[in-house]
Each structure stands twice: as structure tokens, then as C-alpha cells.
Design a protein around this motif. Structure first.
Motif, short mmCIF file in Angstrom:
data_model
loop_
_atom_site.label_atom_id
_atom_site.label_comp_id
_atom_site.label_asym_id
_atom_site.label_seq_id
_atom_site.Cartn_x
_atom_site.Cartn_y
_atom_site.Cartn_z
N ASN A 37 -59.12 9.96 -44.59
CA ASN A 37 -58.90 8.75 -44.87
C ASN A 37 -58.31 7.81 -43.76
OD1 ASN A 37 -58.50 6.40 -46.60
ND2 ASN A 37 -56.91 7.08 -47.19
N SER A 40 -55.25 4.94 -43.05
CA SER A 40 -54.18 5.01 -44.46
C SER A 40 -53.12 6.42 -44.49
CB SER A 40 -54.68 4.96 -45.88
OG SER A 40 -54.12 5.49 -46.42
N ASN A 43 -52.86 9.97 -48.60
CA ASN A 43 -54.34 11.03 -49.48
C ASN A 43 -54.85 10.17 -50.71
OD1 ASN A 43 -53.27 12.28 -47.22
ND2 ASN A 43 -52.65 13.95 -48.64
N GLU A 44 -55.85 10.12 -50.82
CA GLU A 44 -56.30 10.01 -51.96
C GLU A 44 -57.58 11.00 -52.26
OE1 GLU A 44 -55.82 7.49 -54.32
OE2 GLU A 44 -55.25 5.90 -52.03
N PHE A 51 -58.77 13.09 -49.36
CA PHE A 51 -58.91 12.50 -48.25
C PHE A 51 -57.64 12.39 -47.29
CE2 PHE A 51 -63.58 12.21 -49.92
CZ PHE A 51 -63.60 11.62 -48.62
N LEU A 82 -61.06 4.64 -51.64
CA LEU A 82 -61.43 5.02 -49.71
C LEU A 82 -61.86 3.87 -49.57
CD1 LEU A 82 -61.25 7.89 -49.02
CD2 LEU A 82 -64.04 7.68 -49.16
N ASN A 180 -63.80 3.78 -42.20
CA ASN A 180 -63.09 3.56 -43.73
C ASN A 180 -63.25 5.33 -43.75
OD1 ASN A 180 -65.29 1.57 -43.68
ND2 ASN A 180 -62.96 0.56 -45.22
N ALA A 181 -63.34 6.28 -43.25
CA ALA A 181 -63.71 7.57 -44.21
C ALA A 181 -64.16 8.32 -43.07
CB ALA A 181 -63.85 7.86 -45.32
#
Length: 835
Positions: A37, A40, A43-44, A51, A82, A180-181
Motif C-alpha cells: 500500500n 501509507s 495496512n489495508e 496490502f 487502496l 498507489n499499490a
């Protein structure tokens, strides 16, 4: 017809042998790494994936970014957490991962161009590469992009255990990169196999080998006859997205209905459900038997001249009994694949893979149907279906990057830094500063090779990429093969005292064979696998051609995991060695002109000396070698492209070459032509005149690019102000004027405005004649056009180059005995008798 049918039958056999029902003996579970992620601290959780925030300490991956910014979205219309954060890079940066499993990995990059504070991510332009490969070049966001949807780029590639990097390089000093990810995780061992049937526009029944050395980018993933399947709804173990086929139907009225199945599927031989989810195999399109159509056809836009891996998914959910489903699959309205005997069980998933060359078409047609075979049309049950379809673009855009982190820091800067204008100079400067410390970064071009004949034990008996340019089996000259023992004898077992150079491919040794023949031995690092495509291309090219101004290949060796090329020995080394940063005596202007003329002759022969035509693609001073008599010979054909012809305006291919020499037209459109060599040669002409490199990172921004800097002086009519100091007083003013005019035409921004190498050769011969005669002429007599010198130099690019066609048989071959000098040839051409 019999031959064509036999080809089709063979193709079917290959399909069944290599792609049908790939047996897998274990279940697959999605690993817990790597899911990042970006930008950031938290965690997502997304479906079953966690992530991890990249701002949190992690032992298994790390971020290397000298200048980065973590962004939070403002008024973000995407509900996924995310895409609420991103990381922004204003200088080359990379993520580094610890890979503990060697094999095929899936890499996903997530981009969601939101706005944050004073930054609009949709204005980003950048490059992305992984260790050894370029993934995205000049990537940006279309202005009308649906900002509610993220852009997800997905790739399959082989990764060795150790460290693995994903690099982000802003395109210009004013641009930036972001992400972004990121996802990086291994997939099942046999998800992709190495060999597949190869379908080309010209037909044939070849097998493509070397798929595992490719980068496969997912272009289309279609749930035929079914709804959209998202990663969280599709029960897809690999968390893939599948979209409906409706918008791709070329014959929508041919599709009768979308078949659906609610029972259990009969997986065979433990065919893993990760190949495609159940929901793909439980829906299908059927042929509408009530219309005039007997085939369903889908149309997909693809890139020109690129190979694709096409995977078709089938599952008989429409038949009442086995062996009733008999039909064909068609590729681009041509190749017919018989699928009449593969439905041995109902509701049993299976798939077929094949490699398709898009050739000169930017559309790919996939069809299923009964065709016009009376046998099938009279069948009691005639129906054709398709359940799913995947199209992946193949590329092996190798940057020859090293995996160790220290070298990667240098090379990352080189990957994205292709010459494109003043805005790129800053990145070029950074990259070349790194290159001064590590001069092993050399891009490699890939060609099609089958397994080495009679050498199955070699680690290079596999292929690296497929194009339709060359094939080893029919053309390989085995007479060039030299035993390793003889090469060891010639080099005293690669004695370091005989080391004379080192480049991207490997080390170069001076050698002497038992018959006293002096040679240059270029040896790749044994067992490294680096430079295999260059090795193959070099042999393919040089075994086809011989010319006085092209370096001769004596032989090669591929024993015991060695890749060795043996050339004629060039006693005076490279042209660059004699121009700058060397204690060698300075070359006179006359000698420099003769070297340029010899180089132009070699390139002209490459472009026109055969029906195929050859584009060198890496013309530069280090690839011009000089023998004892200073005769110039073009060398290093590792990036060359075969297959160009007079009927073919260009070759669509990935951008390759060397910084400072790259054709801006080729860079812009990725369409390679012989005029790309002409542009590089124009830079070489300035390098010879000014005795400075094409890019000098130690100079100011205005002076860093030799081509731009020199042309500014030329347009002012002051070219003599920047020439090599050792040439002052040595150059005839008329010769310099013609030389500068020639270089300027070579450096025209658009290829169509540049002269051919034949024209360049003529102009250089004229410049030499003006130099050696040293006869005073009136200004209007100094150019091939009577008005040339009457115009300011800034207008010279509008004047056409006066030229004469030089026929192929006028180009002296290496084994020809010709005592005619270049000046004598020119003198004959200038007289009525000569013409």
C-alpha cells in the motif's frame, strides 16, 4: 492444399502436445507477500490480500527514493482505501524485494490519478522497469480517462531468487512518477510453459520456444458469454479481473445466446482452478444457427509487429453427450485449429495456448465455428463455443541490468533515459555519470532462435524471444563453430594479460590461433545467460554478410555454457579511442573523412546489400573499428534488425540504442527505419569533428547534447568555432561547409527529411575531394547545389542532397581484391566516363 492441411494438422498436434490439459500436481494458495500500500503507514485488507503500508518498517522489502512525497487523495471518488494514498517520485527511485522462489511471478502496478493539494497525478509522465526489463515507457494518462477507475498494469515474468527491483523514473526533470499499490507474488510452476505453436502472418508450422524468457503483459482477459468478474467476486485464486465480451464481438448476431451451467465442473488431471475461475468455465457464447453466420468472431486491437500469447478456455456445458462438440478455432481468418476431439467429458475445463504474430495488422481476430467443411455442416449436432479468452503481449525488452543493488542504482537511471529532447538532459546527465563508473549497461535485442543443433546440453539451448526475423535451424553456418579448446589455446586460457576491452556482452581478448591468425575473442560471462540475444543476432547477421567495411566474424563457440564470438583482429581499436580521452596521436582531417566514408559504405551495404536489408540500430564511435591501415569497419550487430525491405517502410519495435545517438522519430513512434541509422551517423559525424562524446554530463544543459549544441553553432555559421583544436588550420573551409551540411541533414527531426546512406556517402566523398584538391572555388561551386552557399546555414536543411545511386555490386566485398581508392571512385563518378 495438402501442404497447408498438413501444417494445420501439425499445429493441432503441437497444441495437444504443449498446451492441452497442462497437468499440475498441487493446489495453489495465494502467498501473503508482496502486497504494498504505497505512500501509507497503514495496512489495508482487500479481499484476502493484506496490502502493507510502505512507510512501515519491513524486512522483506525496502524503498530506495532520494526524493519522494506521500500523498492523500482529496475528494476521491473511488471507495477503495487502496487508492486513497500514493507515493510520488521526482527522481529515479525503486522498491527492492527479497525473492525466495525462482519461477514465474505476477506483478501488478496500481495507478489512480487523484488530485492532492497542488498536485494532479494525471499529469505524470514516467517510465517503469524491473530488473532486466522495461515495462512502461513514457507512461501517462489519457485526458478523457475515467477517473473513477484505477489503471492496473499486470505482467508475468520469470524472476530468480535474490533481490528484485521495480524502478520508477520520471520522464523529464519537470515530470514525476507515482504508484498507489504494488503486487509481486509467485504463481504455479506450470501456469506458463516454454514452448507453444507459433502462428505468423506467413503461415508455417513452427514451434515457438522461449516464452519463459518473455515479459507477458495482460492486454485482454475476457469472460466470454458471462458478466464482469472482479477480483473479490470471481473466486479467482490469482485475483484477476475478467470483463464481458460484448464490445469485442465483430459478428454479434452470430452469437445465439450466452450459455450458463450451474453444476459442478469436472477438472481433469488436477487442472488447477487458478488457470481460470469456475465462473469463466460455467458461461460461454454459442453460435446462432439461425443466421447466415457459421462462426462467432471477436476483434481486438493490438500493437503492430508484436507477438502475443493467446489462451482460449473451453468447457463443454452445452452438449447432451460426449464427442458431440466438433468445431474449429480460427486466428486472423486464416489458421484453423481442429477442436473436434478434445471434448471427451462434459463440463470438463481445458485450454489451449498459442503464440500469434500480429504482423502488419493492428487488429487480431479470434473466431470459433464450424467453418465451411461439409462434414461438419452435416453433423447431427453442430455447435461451437468459447468460454474465456486471454491475450498477453510478449516482449523481452532487456536492459541488461545487474541484480545487485549497487549496480542497479546506476542502471535504473539509464533505463528510462532515452534521448528525446532538451527536457531529458538532466536524466541523461545523471545516468551517464553513473555509466562512467559502470560501463556494462548495454541494451540487448532479441531474435527468434530454435534450440542449438546438436547441443541440447547447452544452457543456451532455449530461446529468449520470438520475432520473425531469424531462425537458427535453416540458416546456421555450422562451419563457423570453433571448439572451445582452440579458443583457449589462442587466448592462453583467457589470460588477463591479453584482455583488450570490456563491454555489455563481456570481455574481449586478443588471440592468436595455431595458424598465426590474430583474432579478437569476445566472451560472455560463463553461465550468466546475459547477452544471449546479442550473441544470437551477431551470428545471424554476420554469417549472412561480408564486406570490406564490416567487421568479419571468424566463428563462434557455445560449448559448456560459453558464449564466445571470434572476429578479425582490428589493431587500431575503436574510432572513439582516437578522438578523445586517449594518448593516441590525433587523426588528420583527411583520415577522419576516409574513416567516415568507410563507415558510410558499410552502413549503405547493410541497408541495401540484400533483399532483406539490415538496420544496425547502434551506430556510434565505439562500434567503428580500425585496422592497421585505419580502414574503418562497422561492428557490433547485437541490436541489429533483419527483415527490412524496400516494400516495408518501417519495423515497429521497442526503442533500443545508445544515449545521445537515438533517432527522435524512432523514439517518438517506435518505428525503426534505415533513417534511424542515418540520424545516429549524423551524431557520429559531429563526434568526429568536435572530438567530444554525444552526451557530456559534465557540461551545462545547453552543451550536454552534442547534436543540439553543434547544430546551434552550425546555424550561426560558426561551426569552425567548436571543432577539435588539433584540426585548426587542417580543414579546408569548403570541405567543412559540405561536411556540416551533411551532418545537419542526417540530424533532421523526421526520418523522411533525412538522406539515405547512399546520399551521405556521396556528400562525404565530395567533402573529401574538396579537402584533398584544396583548389580555391567560388562559393557557389562548393555545394552540389548552385544556391547552397548563397543561403544562410540555418536554411540548409531545406536544400535536397545531390546524390547518385550506388549499385550493390559497386560495394567492395571483404574478399574482393580492389585497389581503387575512395577518391578514385569519386573522381570516376564525377566524370562523364564514370557515369
Amino acid at each position: 492444399m495438402e501442404t497447408l492441411q498438413s501444417h494445420r494438422n501439425l499445429l493441432l498436434l503441437l497444441l495437444l502436445q504443449f498446451s492441452f490439459l497442462q497437468p499440475l500436481s498441487y493446489a495453489y494458495y495465494l502467498p501473503d507477500k508482496y502486497f504494498i500500500n504505497c505512500g501509507s503507514e497503514t495496512n489495508e485488507k482487500v479481499d484476502t490480500r493484506i496490502f502493507v503500508g510502505d512507510k512501515r518498517p519491513a524486512a522483506s522489502f525496502s524503498l530506495h527514493a532520494p526524493h519522494y512525497t506521500s500523498l492523500n487523495a482529496e475528494n476521491n471518488q473511488n471507495s477503495s482505501l487502496l487508492y486513497q494514498t500514493a507515493i510520488l517520485f521526482r527522481s529515479p527511485s525503486y522498491y527492492e524485494f527479497d525473492i525466495d522462489v525462482t519461477g514465474t511471478h505476477l506483478v501488478r502496478l496500481h495507478f489512480y490519478p487523484f488530485s492532492s493539494k497542488n498536485t494532479n497525478l494525471s499529469t505524470a509522465v514516467f517510465n517503469v522497469s524491473v530488473t532486466g526489463f522495461s515495462l512502461l515507457r513514457n507512461f501517462n494518462f489519457v485526458p478523457n480517462i475515467n477517473t473513477k477507475l484505477p489503471v492496473i498494469k499486470e505482467y508475468l515474468l520469470s524472476i530468480h531468487n535474490g533481490t528484485f527491483a521495480i524502478n520508477f523514473i520520471p520522464y523529464t526533470e519537470k515530470s514525476f512518477a507515482f504508484v498507489n499499490a504494488i503486487e509481486v507474488f509467485p504463481i504455479p510452476e506450470n501456469f506458463i510453459t516454454d514452448e507453444h505453436p507459433d502462428i505468423t502472418p506467413l503461415g508455417g508450422d513452427k514451434t515457438y520456444k522461449g516464452l519463459l524468457s518473455q515479459v507477458l503483459e495482460t492486454i485482454y482477459r475476457i469472460n466470454v458469454g458471462g458478466p464482469e468478474l472482479t477480483p473479490d467476486s470471481a473466486s479467482d485464486t490469482l485475483r484477476r479481473s475478467w470483463i464481458p465480451d460484448d464490445i469485442y464481438l465483430s459478428t454479434p448476431e452470430a452469437a445465439e445466446k450466452s450459455a450458463a451451467y450451474s453444476g459442478s465442473l469436472n477438472y481433469r488431471n488436477d487442472l488447477g482452478q487458478y488457470i481460470a475461475p469456475d465462473n469463466v468455465y460455467k458461461t460461454a457464447q454459442e453460435v446462432n444457427l439461425q443466421t447466415k453466420f457459421i462462426n462467432i468472431t471477436w476483434k481486438f486491437g493490438v500493437n503492430l509487429g508484436v507477438r502475443h500469447l493467446v489462451r482460449m478456455h473451453f468447457c463443454d456445458i452445452v452438449s447432451q453427450s460426449t464427442y458431440n462438440l466438433e468445431f474449429f478455432a480460427y486466428i486472423n481468418h486464416g489458421w484453423k485449429i481442429d477442436l473436434s476431439n478434445v471434448s471427451t467429458r462434459l463440463a470438463a475445463p481445458y485450454y489451449v495456448d498459442f503464440v500469434v504474430d500480429s504482423g502488419k495488422s493492428d487488429d487480431m481476430y479470434i473466431s470459433v465455428g464450424m467453418g465451411n467443411d461439409p462434414t461438419y455442416l452435416k453433423a447431427v449436432y453442430r455447435q461451437a463455443i468459447l468460454n474465456g479468452l486471454e491475450i498477453m503481449e510478449m516482449s523481452n525488452i532487456s536492459s541488461n541490468l545487474k541484480s545487485d543493488s549497487k549496480k542497479r542504482k546506476n542502471v535504473v537511471l539509464m533505463v528510462g533515459s532515452v534521448a528525446g529532447g532538451v527536457a531529458l538532459i538532466c536524466i541523461l546527465i545523471i545516468g551517464l555519470l553513473a555509466a562512467l563508473k559502470c560501463r556494462k549497461s548495454k541494451p540487448v535485442e532479441i531474435v527468434t532462435w530454435s534450440a542449438w543443433p546438436g547441443n541440447e546440453g547447452s544452457s543456451y539451448g532455449r530461446t529468449s524471444e520470438g520475432t520473425n526475423n531469424a531462425s537458427l535451424i535453416p540458416n546456421m553456418n555450422l562451419g563457423l563453430k570453433i571448439p572451445l579448446s582452440e579458443i583457449q589455446f589462442a587466448t592462453n586460457n583467457f589470460d588477463k594479460k591479453l584482455l583488450v576491452g570490456e563491454g555489455g556482452f563481456g570481455k574481449v581478448y586478443k588471440g592468436v590461433f595455431r595458424n598465426n591468425l590474430k583474432v579478437a575473442v569476445k566472451r560472455s560471462e560463463p553461465g550468466s545467460g546475459q547477452g544471449l540475444p546479442e550473441f544470437q543476432t551477431e551470428i545471424t547477421i554476420l554469417s549472412k554478410i561480408r564486406h570490406k567495411h564490416l567487421v568479419s566474424l571468424i566463428g563462434y563457440c557455445d560449448e559448456s555454457s560459453e558464449m564466445i564470438l571470434v572476429y578479425e583482429y582490428m589493431a587500431k581499436g575503436t574510432l572513439r579511442d582516437h578522438l578523445y580521452k586517449s594518448k593516441l596521436p590525433s587523426l588528420s582531417w583527411k583520415r577522419r573523412l576516409e574513416i567516415c566514408i568507410g563507415s558510410a559504405r558499410g552502413l549503405h551495404y547493410l541497408h541495401t546489400g540484400s533483399a532483406e536489408g539490415i538496420i544496425h540500430r547502434d551506430v556510434k564511435s565505439t562500434n567503428i573499428l580500425l585496422d592497421e591501415k585505419y580502414i574503418a569497419k562497422v561492428a557490433d550487430f547485437g541490436l541489429s534488425k533483419l527483415g527490412h525491405s524496400l516494400e516495408q517502410s518501417h519495423i515497429s519495435t521497442a526503442v533500443k540504442g545508445t544515449l545521445g545517438y537515438l533517432d527522435p522519430d524512432y523514439f517518438r513512434y517506435q518505428q525503426l527505419t534505415v533513417k534511424s541509422d542515418v540520424y545516429s551517423f549524423g551524431v557520429l559525424l559531429l563526434e568526429v569533428l568536435c572530438a567530444r562524446p554525444a552526451i557530456n554530463p559534465l557540461l551545462s544543459r545547453e552543451q550536454a547534447s552534442l547534436a543540439e549544441w553543434a547544430m546551434q553553432w552550425h546555424k550561426k555559421g560558426l561551426l569552425e568555432q567548436i571543432i577539435d583544436p588539433s584540426l585548426v588550420g587542417d580543414i579546408n573551409v569548403n570541405s567543412l561547409r559540405k561536411y556540416g551540411e551533411t551532418a545537419e541533414k542526417c540530424l533532421s527531426e523526421f526520418g523522411v527529411d533525412r538522406p539515405s546512406m547512399g546520399d551521405v556517402l556521396w556528400d562525404l566523398e565530395y567533402a573529401l575531394q574538396l579537402q584533398v584538391t584544396a583548389v580555391h572555388r567560388d562559393p557557389h561551386e562548393d555545394s552540389a547545389t548552385n544556391v547552397a552557399s548563397e543561403l544562410p546555414l540555418s536554411n540548409l536543411q531545406r536544400i535536397p542532397t545531390f546524390s547518385i545511386s550506388i549499385e550493390r555490386d559497386e560495394l567492395p566485398l571483404l574478399d574482393e581484391a580492389s585497389g581503387t581508392t575512395a577518391s578514385q571512385v569519386f573522381s570516376q563518378m564525377m566524370t562523364d566516363e564514370g557515369r
